[in-house]
Structures are given as C-alpha cells and as structure tokens.
Design a protein around this motif. Structure first.
Motif, PDB file in Angstrom:
ATOM      1  N   ARG A 187       1.545  16.143   6.094  1.00  0.00           N
ATOM      2  CA  ARG A 187       1.014  15.113   5.455  1.00  0.00           C
ATOM      3  C   ARG A 187       0.057  14.107   6.418  1.00  0.00           C
ATOM      4  O   ARG A 187      -0.940  13.655   6.056  1.00  0.00           O
ATOM      5  CB  ARG A 187       2.194  14.229   4.883  1.00  0.00           C
ATOM      6  CG  ARG A 187       1.377  13.014   4.216  1.00  0.00           C
ATOM      7  CD  ARG A 187       2.627  12.020   3.752  1.00  0.00           C
ATOM      8  NE  ARG A 187       3.746  11.715   4.705  1.00  0.00           N
ATOM      9  CZ  ARG A 187       3.388  10.568   5.271  1.00  0.00           C
ATOM     10  NH1 ARG A 187       2.254   9.829   5.191  1.00  0.00           N
ATOM     11  NH2 ARG A 187       4.211  10.091   6.363  1.00  0.00           N
ATOM     12  N   GLN A 234      -3.851  13.742   1.410  1.00  0.00           N
ATOM     13  CA  GLN A 234      -2.665  13.228   1.283  1.00  0.00           C
ATOM     14  C   GLN A 234      -2.445  11.702   2.050  1.00  0.00           C
ATOM     15  O   GLN A 234      -1.436  11.077   2.189  1.00  0.00           O
ATOM     16  CB  GLN A 234      -1.486  13.981   1.892  1.00  0.00           C
ATOM     17  CG  GLN A 234      -1.152  15.359   1.022  1.00  0.00           C
ATOM     18  CD  GLN A 234       0.131  15.917   1.621  1.00  0.00           C
ATOM     19  OE1 GLN A 234       1.205  15.736   1.563  1.00  0.00           O
ATOM     20  NE2 GLN A 234      -0.013  16.950   2.467  1.00  0.00           N
ATOM     21  N   PRO A 269       3.191  10.427  -1.019  1.00  0.00           N
ATOM     22  CA  PRO A 269       2.212  10.017  -0.086  1.00  0.00           C
ATOM     23  C   PRO A 269       1.152   9.175  -0.594  1.00  0.00           C
ATOM     24  O   PRO A 269       1.189   8.894  -1.827  1.00  0.00           O
ATOM     25  CB  PRO A 269       1.240  11.413  -0.234  1.00  0.00           C
ATOM     26  CG  PRO A 269       2.294  12.459  -0.485  1.00  0.00           C
ATOM     27  CD  PRO A 269       3.341  11.831  -1.145  1.00  0.00           C
TER      28      PRO A 269
END
Length: 333
Positions: A165, A171, A75
């Motif tokens: 995410r 993230q 990420p």
C-alpha cells in the motif's frame, strides 16, 4: 444511541489491527463488527480480536443495526465513498488519516457531514496524547512566549515493494499521506496555515513520493521545517520554539511519553505523561465525549483543520509531481 457505543471497523488492515488490539483501554466503547470485501479476512480479524460480527462487504457493515458508529481504516482513496455511505446511514464516523486522497474529496465529505448533521472526525490521535495536551496548555499559558518555529520529522524504513500500500498509487501510497500527515498536522495546529509551501523530495519507482522535505513560511517570519520518508527511518522528534523558550517532544512525537521544556534562562522542566495503553483510546474518548454533548465536530480536531491539512498535503505532493485520486469503485453500484 446506546450507552455503550458499538463500533464497526471498515477495513481490517494494519492500523485497524493496532487499534483493535488497544480497544480494551476504551471505556464506553465496544467493537461489535468488522467489514471487508473478503469475508475470510473479516472473520479472521473478528476471531483475533473477539468481535461478534464479521461482514463480507462494507455495505453490510454500514447497514448493520447493531453498529452505532464507524471507524474507517481502509486505504486513503477509499475513505470518501465509505464515509459518504456512513453519513447517509446517519452513523458517526472516525476516519483514519489522511482523511481522503484529495482536497476535492475532503470538501465533499465535510459538506455532506455538515449538511446531514452527522459527527465526523479525522483520527489524528496525536492531538489527544497526554504530552500534546500538556504542550498546548504550556503554550496557552505563555511558557514559550510567541511560537515562532515548529520542526518535526517522521520516517520509516520500508523495503520497496510495488504491491505494498505504501508504494501503490492506486492505494494512495507515498510518504506524505502516510507519515507526512503527522508533522503537517502538527504545524498547522500550532502555527495555522502558512502563506507559502516549499517542497522537495524524490519519487519511488511507482511514482509515489518516498521522501519529502517541507518548508512552511509565514509572512511574519514564522516557519515550520518538516520531513517525511518511507525510504529510511527518521528520529521522529518534534521541537516547538518560541521567543521565551522551547519544547522538545522526544521520539516518536506522534505518540510520545516525554517532553522537555527549556526556558529562555536555560532552566528546564521534564514531563513524563504516557498514553493509556498504546494511545488510540484518547481519540475514541474524544468521539464519545462529543457524541454525549450532541456535537457534530470535535473542538480539538475540527473539520476546518482537516481541510487545511488536506490542502497543504495536496500542495506539497503536487510540487513533487504526485497526483492522487479517490476510489469510486470501493462500494458496488
């Protein structure tokens, strides 16, 4: 560095899975190792893609003497610390977009790379797709005259999940850092940095931007109209308009196969230039070519462009009330 460049993958997630699945189309490269904070995840990824070595920590992968270069696919907020460690180890880096979570992080990463003389490139695969290589040739040859406008959109229909995410602020979630980076990078590439950025959109319940519409305006009247969404699908096309013609790049513009040139007199010319494999190989070709020439930056995707795009993204997310942060905890110690 060996004649075959041995790559290590940091982060066995969705994008890395796609890239690894396309790696048979990368001449001169080999996937040698994968690293994750979970050894089980790393082993499963390695088994799936035939990768010899799996590491249960990012630090172990970075230190692996059998790895020549690193592909960072974690990420966004984790990119900075992992890239700094890779630079300290003297290993060339291909860093997934968006490059970092913040402008400050991007500035720090670029400064470290330049000070160490280590190759670093943002993995903006769009610039290396055959259609966009041809588009830049046509523009340079004057087929469009002066480029005056760029429009592009990219959106996915992602069901809201606060743990995913894309919707998780920790993230680096949100439309702009995930899919919006493509139209923003395209506009910056073709028109340069704008004189003003105007953003409108909406936040998801987690506080990330789930949709955004951007207007880049230039003092000479040029403009870019861009859209991004993780709440609904968008066509994914792009149009480049000049005073002598236009290019329509058919969906999905970030890895296209087809384009139509329409000249001012109404005549048209069609281009069909599919990528090799899925299309990820072309950015690895660029890295390999640059390393062979001893370059520390790509002339097609230079770090100055990456920094310019990062500033545009941060300006837009800021107008939408979204503030991103770098993850300082991704590496122990």
């Amino acid at each position: 560095m060996s004649e075959t460049i041995r790559w290590g993958v940091l982060g066995p997630g969705r994008i890395a899975d796609n890239v690894a699945g396309d790696f048979d189309n990368v001449p001169g490269g080999e996937l040698r190792a994968v690293g994750s904070r979970s050894l089980d995840r790393a082993r499963a990824f390695a088994d799936k893609h035939g990768i010899p070595n799996a590491h249960g920590s990012y630090a172990d992968l970075i230190a692996d003497p059998q790895v020549d270069a690193l592909y960072i696919a974690t990420p966004h907020p984790q990119h900075l610390q992992l890239a700094l460690a890779g630079i300290a180890a003297g290993k060339p880096l291909l860093v997934e977009k968006t490059f970092t979570a913040t402008v400050a992080g991007a500035d720090r990463l670029v400064a470290a790379a330049r000070a160490a003389g280590v190759f670093v490139m943002e993995a903006m695969w769009t610039r290396f797709q055959p259609i966009w290589v041809k588009a830049r040739e046509l523009i340079a040859d004057g087929a469009l005259g002066e480029v005056r406008q760029v429009s592009a959109d990219l959106g996915v229909d992602k069901p809201f999940d606060p743990t995913d995410r894309l919707f998780d602020p920790a993230q680096g979630g949100g439309a702009l850092l995930d899919v919006g980076v493509y139209p923003v990078s395209l506009a910056q590439w073709l028109l340069g940095p704008p004189d003003a950025v105007h953003a409108s959109g909406r936040q998801a319940r987690t506080g990330v931007d789930e949709q955004a519409a951007l207007l880049f305006s230039y003092d000479d009247g040029r403009a870019a109209l861009l859209q991004a969404s993780i709440a609904y699908p968008l066509p994914g096309g792009a149009r480049v308009v000049g005073d002598q013609g236009r290019l329509d790049v058919l969906p999905r513009f970030h890895h296209p196969a087809d384009m139509v040139l329409t000249r001012r007199d109404g005549s048209t010319e069609e281009f069909h230039l599919p990528a090799r494999g899925v299309g990820y190989a072309h950015e690895f070709d660029e890295v390999h070519g640059c390393l062979a020439e001893g370059l520390t930056e790509s002339p097609v995707m230079p770090l100055a462009d990456t920094l310019a795009v990062q500033r545009l993204l941060e300006e837009a997310t800021g107008q939408l009330g979204v503030l991103h942060h770098e993850d300082e905890t991704v590496l122990p110690g």
